[in-house]
Design a protein around this motif. Sequence first.
Motif, mmCIF file in Angstrom:
data_model
loop_
_atom_site.group_PDB
_atom_site.id
_atom_site.type_symbol
_atom_site.label_atom_id
_atom_site.label_comp_id
_atom_site.label_asym_id
_atom_site.label_seq_id
_atom_site.Cartn_x
_atom_site.Cartn_y
_atom_site.Cartn_z
ATOM 1 N N ASN A 52 76.935 92.543 84.236
ATOM 2 C CA ASN A 52 75.452 93.774 85.016
ATOM 3 C C ASN A 52 74.380 93.663 84.404
ATOM 4 O OD1 ASN A 52 76.332 95.996 83.508
ATOM 5 N ND2 ASN A 52 77.159 97.207 85.346
ATOM 6 N N ALA A 53 73.460 94.312 85.074
ATOM 7 C CA ALA A 53 71.753 94.498 83.851
ATOM 8 C C ALA A 53 72.678 95.250 83.041
ATOM 9 C CB ALA A 53 70.948 94.830 85.389
ATOM 10 N N ASP A 54 73.055 96.624 82.907
ATOM 11 C CA ASP A 54 73.281 97.206 81.791
ATOM 12 C C ASP A 54 74.546 96.647 80.866
ATOM 13 O OD1 ASP A 54 71.981 99.682 83.064
ATOM 14 O OD2 ASP A 54 73.949 100.498 83.760
ATOM 15 N N ALA A 55 75.079 96.126 81.023
ATOM 16 C CA ALA A 55 75.688 95.324 80.046
ATOM 17 C C ALA A 55 75.135 94.241 79.263
ATOM 18 C CB ALA A 55 76.679 94.761 80.414
ATOM 19 N N CYS A 56 73.888 93.751 80.286
ATOM 20 C CA CYS A 56 72.756 92.679 79.398
ATOM 21 C C CYS A 56 72.410 93.244 78.599
ATOM 22 C CB CYS A 56 72.265 91.758 80.674
ATOM 23 S SG CYS A 56 73.409 90.541 81.607
ATOM 24 N N ALA A 57 71.379 94.200 79.001
ATOM 25 C CA ALA A 57 70.576 95.052 78.411
ATOM 26 C C ALA A 57 71.944 95.649 76.785
ATOM 27 C CB ALA A 57 70.538 96.479 78.999
ATOM 28 N N ARG A 58 72.680 96.229 76.790
ATOM 29 C CA ARG A 58 73.072 96.438 75.998
ATOM 30 C C ARG A 58 73.101 95.768 75.127
ATOM 31 N NH1 ARG A 58 79.908 97.352 75.869
ATOM 32 N NH2 ARG A 58 79.824 97.468 73.354
ATOM 33 N N PRO A 62 69.499 95.840 70.491
ATOM 34 C CA PRO A 62 69.242 95.800 69.329
ATOM 35 C C PRO A 62 67.497 95.385 68.715
ATOM 36 C CG PRO A 62 71.291 95.634 69.526
ATOM 37 C CD PRO A 62 70.904 95.314 71.034
ATOM 38 N N ILE A 63 67.475 94.197 70.014
ATOM 39 C CA ILE A 63 65.996 93.650 69.140
ATOM 40 C C ILE A 63 65.228 94.062 70.567
ATOM 41 C CG2 ILE A 63 67.099 91.857 68.594
ATOM 42 C CD1 ILE A 63 67.272 89.512 71.116
ATOM 43 N N ALA A 64 65.215 94.748 71.924
ATOM 44 C CA ALA A 64 64.279 95.019 72.442
ATOM 45 C C ALA A 64 62.621 95.553 71.788
ATOM 46 C CB ALA A 64 64.787 96.400 73.157
ATOM 47 N N ASP A 65 63.048 96.540 70.311
ATOM 48 C CA ASP A 65 61.655 96.338 70.318
ATOM 49 C C ASP A 65 60.784 95.846 69.836
ATOM 50 O OD1 ASP A 65 62.257 99.175 70.957
ATOM 51 O OD2 ASP A 65 62.673 99.706 68.921
ATOM 52 N N SER A 66 61.786 94.643 69.449
ATOM 53 C CA SER A 66 60.845 93.701 68.565
ATOM 54 C C SER A 66 60.611 92.211 69.940
ATOM 55 C CB SER A 66 61.821 92.937 68.250
ATOM 56 O OG SER A 66 62.582 93.592 66.565
ATOM 57 N N VAL A 93 67.499 85.897 70.981
ATOM 58 C CA VAL A 93 68.447 86.210 71.986
ATOM 59 C C VAL A 93 69.318 86.064 71.607
ATOM 60 C CG1 VAL A 93 68.830 86.755 74.427
ATOM 61 C CG2 VAL A 93 66.687 87.792 73.611
ATOM 62 N N THR A 94 69.296 84.570 71.651
ATOM 63 C CA THR A 94 70.194 83.995 71.573
ATOM 64 C C THR A 94 71.441 83.648 70.160
ATOM 65 O OG1 THR A 94 69.318 81.301 70.387
ATOM 66 C CG2 THR A 94 69.628 81.118 72.831
ATOM 67 N N ALA A 95 70.367 84.501 68.649
ATOM 68 C CA ALA A 95 71.022 84.577 67.717
ATOM 69 C C ALA A 95 71.773 86.012 67.227
ATOM 70 C CB ALA A 95 69.646 84.861 66.916
ATOM 71 N N GLN A 96 71.805 87.001 69.100
ATOM 72 C CA GLN A 96 72.546 87.937 69.284
ATOM 73 C C GLN A 96 73.732 87.680 69.220
ATOM 74 O OE1 GLN A 96 70.295 90.426 68.334
ATOM 75 N NE2 GLN A 96 71.177 91.702 69.342
ATOM 76 N N PRO A 97 74.474 88.971 68.386
ATOM 77 C CA PRO A 97 76.433 89.094 68.267
ATOM 78 C C PRO A 97 76.944 89.610 69.998
ATOM 79 C CG PRO A 97 74.936 90.875 66.998
ATOM 80 C CD PRO A 97 74.324 89.955 67.591
#
Length: 961
Positions: A52-58, A62-66, A93-97
Amino acid sequence: MTETTLGAIVSAAVLADSATTHANTAQVGAKAANLGRLLAAGHRVPAFVVLNADACARIIGPIADSIADLLATLDHTAPESLRTVSAAIRAMVTAQPFPDDLRVELDAEVEAIIARSMGSTAREVQTAPETAGAPLGLSKGSAAPEIPTGVEAVVARNGAAGSARGGGIRLAVRSSVSGEDSATDSFAGQLDTLLNVAPDDVAQAVLDVLASAYSERSLFYRAHRGLDNASIDCAVLVQVLVDSAVSGVVFSCNPQTGDPAEAVVSAALGLGEGVVAGTVECDTFFVDNGSRTITSRVVADKRSRVVPESDSGTTIEQLAAAVATAALTDAQVLELTAVATGLAETFGAPQDVEWAYDAEGTLFLLQARPVTATGARETIFDNVNVAESYPGMSSPLTFSILRAAYEQVFRACHRDFGATETIVERNAASLYPFLVGTAHGRIYYNISNWYRLFLQIPGMEFAIEGWEAALNIENRYQRRAAPKRGMARVRMYLLRLRVIAIVAFGWLRLRRRLRAFFVELAAFTADLDHRLAPETPERERDPHALLEWMERCLHELVPAYSVQIFNDFIAQQMFHIVGLLLEREGLDEAEAITLRNELFCGEEGVDSVDPVRSALTLTATVRDDAALRELFEGPLEPLEVWKALAQTGFTNFRAACLRHIALFGDRTVDELKLETDPLGEHPERLVPMLRNYLRGGQNIDEMAAREKLIRRDAEDTAAALLRGKFTQRMVFRFALARAREHVKQRENMRLGRSRSFGLVKRVFREYGRQMHAMGLLEQPRDIFWLTYEEIAALTRGTAVDTNAARTVATRKRDHEGWRTEDLPSRIITAGIAATTINDPSFDHPVPDVDSGAVLRGIGCAPGRVEAPALVLATPDPDVVIDGQILVASTTDPGWVFLMVAAGGLVSEKGSVLSHTAIIGRELGIPTVVGVAGITRRVSGGDVLILDGKAGTVTIVQEEGP
């Protein structure tokens, strides 16, 4: 768990239970919510789960501000800004853990849907209990429609195009965004869908899909639609990939017209990606929803299908043998339309449904969404033929004059072909002014309106096939089948007889009308010569007088040119008939085309060749005169050579050159572009041309003799085919004679057209000088950056913006930015055309380039030559040509001077009746047109073998870097 407290991973069963409300759409996205509604309505859907969207937002938290900082710098109207911002965000985004707890939960749910799929029969997968096992659109207990025999053979030989190819269950991972697949915003193609994903790769695929929410297309689409780029509620759907034998799309209404009474089905072999992306051959079916009958069908020879790659992703697989039978049975077509219309009734809006049949004939629904922009008019722009006259970029003035000229010419020719005054008046404002379009400085035909021209003349639809073949135009419009009986069939033949009678009457008047055009052209030429003469009073060439001359030209001389359109029509139809008659005598299509081309070699009286004959005569004079030969073979630059010709010893030769320029100075490369200078303004450009001919030793008489020999051999072959068949021989001879005559007149009228445009060039050069003198333009040539309508408004006081210099500066910047773009040959728009043209991805089409050593096109002029390639992106009158094979995107009539010195010619565009093809046949120059992507595949210096008979270009040796 209640429907408003969904977990991070949402199952299909939960969505089906909560599908009666839209409370959770923001969390699972529109696509997943629609799948839940399909399940709740009792339809068969491949097993799936949703992150779901909350999980994807999570995940991207960490990079939302950037991301926000980068989005703050975005200018969605600037392609470079879109590319830069998109690339930076996608990389982050693709580099996010991937969070460990989410990975564990997601893996478990994915294993569950895989186990459920492997442990069930195909007819039990993800189907509501009350309809489990019953194919959609049929009553419970009915047999599923069997797949067609031809498709069965493909599946038996190659397997279905689904998960089994990959060695187990494979998955599709796709976005599910709030607002996506809605009635107003479809987001079609804006976010990535990853097919053939292995279970172990799902987490990375999720990151890739999330990153695609920030692609150039997605960012532009949302900004253009007024949606917030900073707030993207994206969920991700993970679904079992269906073993597709056949797949496609069904619309409950006609998506082009919005007609709810007609459903449309598109189908292809393999995965549905081929239909959506337009990369494989598709069948199309039109169904009357009231009577549930198939009213029309277009069945393609299906030579390819989309299948999974062995590891991941998909590929286009070429089939060992083409499938000529329909991909769907009639029962399947009706099943699909019943599903679509039923969903439209259930959901209260027309539906666009993606579907797939597996190898057993079981139907799965992959997604459904409301049809967006129902009734928005689709417009097709194509430059496959117009690019021959207007290659590359053209100025705003050229486009505006061309648009006005086409309006007048085709209003007149519509009458010539039998359009009533009612039809003409009805189209005066909506059709004739819009036969050409422009995109980023390039000129296109509005093909949609050209079809309207044909179809608004009762009985004319039968001629479309010959017109398409002559112009090498891909047909996107489907014509209904001819009535088989009754008064409707009688009426069809009566209308065709009417058209034939009109054409016959027009043919009888054709010679007189052709002469009348040249008389009118001579009168306009004499009038303009008088106006621009130094001794003529200024008032006869002031801006108002020049504007009145131009308006008279558009309303008197230009309509007289409509005789060319009538002549072209007869040429196209007769040329097509000659090919059909040869095929009836037992030749296959390729053999008939080759023999037809050879029959048109060596035609005498083609005025378009006269400029070349004149130039070769000048070359012969240089070759025979020692002093001239020394001058032309020396090291002087062309301008210095031209100045040297003013010496006493060269007086006669210089006079001959000036006579050539006076007669043929309008025949230049890019001659129909008003911004192109005629030869008279740069007479030194004649020097490189003569040097090329001097170096190559071309002889027009030898060329003509070679072509006449080819023609005689072809006539002998045709005579042998028709021996003992008196009636067929007489019909063939008549068609061939008429085709030859009208093809010749086509070229002669083109030279007249060049001279007409030469007059217009003189008018606007004078206009530009006067506007510059009055301070409106910084340079006289700046007039080419204004449109004809703007010039008239500035002259007569109706301009809403009188700062012409500012307009010019803006357009110069725009054109400079567009110059490096590589635009597609065909543009399809819906609604407002500028929406598609301004899409940044529009600038970067994927080239269709043949990667093999043998490239194929349309053979137009026979002959075989091996020589180095000379690749010309734009024509250069100073280029040194000495027997190389010219390779170009397209050519115009002015290329004839370059062609003569070449060993052969190959172009990406063109048709068997294009100027390039006709002159190639006349001059005996091996010519192949329609070789897609050759300017990208071939480099200058590559050694090629060009076969103008077979229509092939073979790369023998590639030049090193």
